[in-house]
Write an enzyme that holds these catalytic residues in place. Structure first.
Site, PDB file in Angstrom:
ATOM      1  N   LYS A 175     -87.578 -25.688-110.706  1.00  0.00           N
ATOM      2  CA  LYS A 175     -88.481 -26.766-111.109  1.00  0.00           C
ATOM      3  C   LYS A 175     -89.613 -26.222-111.981  1.00  0.00           C
ATOM      4  CE  LYS A 175     -89.834 -31.076-108.916  1.00  0.00           C
ATOM      5  NZ  LYS A 175     -89.011 -31.951-109.750  1.00  0.00           N
ATOM      6  N   GLU A 190     -77.994 -34.444-115.042  1.00  0.00           N
ATOM      7  CA  GLU A 190     -78.952 -35.265-114.302  1.00  0.00           C
ATOM      8  C   GLU A 190     -79.747 -36.136-115.253  1.00  0.00           C
ATOM      9  OE1 GLU A 190     -81.116 -31.661-112.665  1.00  0.00           O
ATOM     10  OE2 GLU A 190     -82.817 -32.921-113.147  1.00  0.00           O
ATOM     11  N   ARG A 214     -87.614 -24.119-102.145  1.00  0.00           N
ATOM     12  CA  ARG A 214     -87.265 -24.305-103.566  1.00  0.00           C
ATOM     13  C   ARG A 214     -88.299 -23.636-104.470  1.00  0.00           C
ATOM     14  NH1 ARG A 214     -86.076 -30.286-105.573  1.00  0.00           N
ATOM     15  NH2 ARG A 214     -88.345 -30.452-105.433  1.00  0.00           N
TER      16      ARG A 214
HETATM   17  C1  COI Z   1     -90.229 -35.743-108.278  1.00  0.00           C
HETATM   18  O1  COI Z   1     -89.379 -36.601-108.119  1.00  0.00           O
HETATM   19  O2  COI Z   1     -91.014 -35.428-107.356  1.00  0.00           O
HETATM   20  C2  COI Z   1     -90.363 -35.010-109.536  1.00  0.00           C
HETATM   21  O3  COI Z   1     -90.833 -33.923-109.485  1.00  0.00           O
HETATM   22  C3  COI Z   1     -90.013 -35.645-110.819  1.00  0.00           C
HETATM   23  C4  COI Z   1     -91.225 -35.851-111.658  1.00  0.00           C
HETATM   24  C5  COI Z   1     -90.844 -36.001-113.093  1.00  0.00           C
HETATM   25  C6  COI Z   1     -92.041 -37.029-111.199  1.00  0.00           C
END
Ligand code: COI
Length: 348
Positions: free
Chosen positions: A194, A230, A92
């Site tokens: 991300k 989401e 990813r």
């Molecule tokens: C995760 O769930 O690892 C994320 O990257 C979300 C984050 C906002 C804590």
């Protein structure tokens, strides 16, 4: 092999393991690897955890050229340390790096760096059943740039922090509000990778929702304001009878690794899983709703508020499907059930 300094001992850290939330806690070591634009990452190293130095003109600070990942390590009763599908995070990150014009570590480099960082911080991995070690890889444009362009230098960094539940509700149902004005992502944008800016972009709606007593925000598609996308930090699933539906990955939704895993777990348990457009009306008519994410794991949804109307699910407890999938996934992640999917990487 990395040598621990004489001041760092590999027994458990002296912290309150019974009250871990999802907050940052500095640990012993972080991993750093750098490369120039147009080159490949080659060699990284562990360093004592601490602040990093960046030019005020760094690409990440000025133009948001950055990505992050999230994965977890669990300590087993037999002393083994387990990672859950780390190569999926590596893939990813590589996909995101391509979108953000950054070089990225290979899958092997990524997984090796994660392993080294976890082992160097072993004493921060919570005892079994108390939580996990959250692993946060970052990829950033660290070189100085003034005109808008990809940065001339990149840094891949991994730090870790022991964590417990993400939502203050713990495993109790969360309460969501559907946002109808602000959007998390747009077609053709970066919602499907991300990148750090996706998370800054939701803070305003999230803060407003929290001020009104909601746990978080559920976003709709920006074109028709009708289809689910989401939640700020996790994917969403809607249960109706034996069918579990979740918004399809189409560029505006983060391809969650927990999302993907839950789909497979649900299918293996006899549910019909549909990845497609899911309308807000279906959400309001669902038997059960839950969210998935690395940090969140599985979080049951107790109520949804949409245009001032509040719909609740079940009684006050956790829905049956959410409970069943949560148990199946976490037992696997913690090494309590046989890893038929071959998802677990045993560190030691
Ligand atoms: C995760 O769930 O690892 C994320 O990257 C979300 C984050 C906002 C804590």
């Amino acid at each position: 092999m990395f040598n621990f300094g004489s001041d760092v001992k590999p027994e458990l850290a002296d912290i309150d393991w019974d009250n871990l939330g999802f907050g940052f806690m500095p640990t012993d070591y972080m991993y750093i690897m750098k490369c120039s634009q147009g080159e490949n990452f080659s060699k990284g190293e562990l360093q004592r955890f601490g602040n990093i130095e960046l030019s005020p003109s760094a690409g990440i600070l000025n133009y948001g050229q950055g990505l992050f990942e999230g994965l977890k390590a669990y300590r087993k009763y037999d002393g083994n340390i387990l990672l859950f599908r780390p190569e999926e995070n590596a893939f990813r990150l590589r996909m995101g790096a391509e979108r953000m014009c950054m070089p990225s570590p290979t899958v092997e480099q990524f997984v090796e760096a994660v392993k080294e960082t976890v082992l160097a911080n072993e004493r921060w991995i919570p005892p079994p059943g108390k939580g996990s070690l959250y692993i946060r890889p970052l990829l950033m444009g660290s070189g100085a740039v003034l005109g808008l362009a990809p940065a001339p230098e990149y840094t891949f960094l991994i730090y870790v922090s022991p964590v417990g539940n993400y939502f203050k509700e713990g495993l109790a149902p969360i309460h969501l509000i559907v946002e109808t004005e602000m959007h998390r992502a747009t077609p053709g944008g970066t919602g499907g990778v991300k990148t750090i800016g996706n998370y800054a972009a939701v803070l305003k709606a999230q803060s407003a929702a929290k001020a009104k007593g909601f746990s978080d925000v559920l976003y709709l598609d920006s074109a028709q304001k009708r289809y689910l996308e989401e939640v700020s930090s996790c994917n969403v699933f809607v249960v109706k009878g034996n069918v579990i539906s979740t918004p399809a990955i189409k560029g505006t939704i983060l391809p969650g690794i927990t999302r993907k895993s839950i789909i497979d777990v649900a299918i293996s348990q006899g549910y019909q899983v549909e990845e497609r457009l899911v309308t807000v009306e279906e959400l309001l008519d669902a038997d059960e709703v839950f969210c998935t994410g690395t940090a969140v794991v599985i979080s049951p949804v107790g109520s949804i508020t949409y245009l001032g109307k509040r719909v609740t699910y079940g009684s006050t407890g956790v829905g049956l499907v959410s409970q069943q999938l949560y148990s199946a996934l976490t037992s696997l992640q913690m090494g309590l059930t046989e890893d038929k999917m071959d998802w677990i990487v045993v560190l030691k």
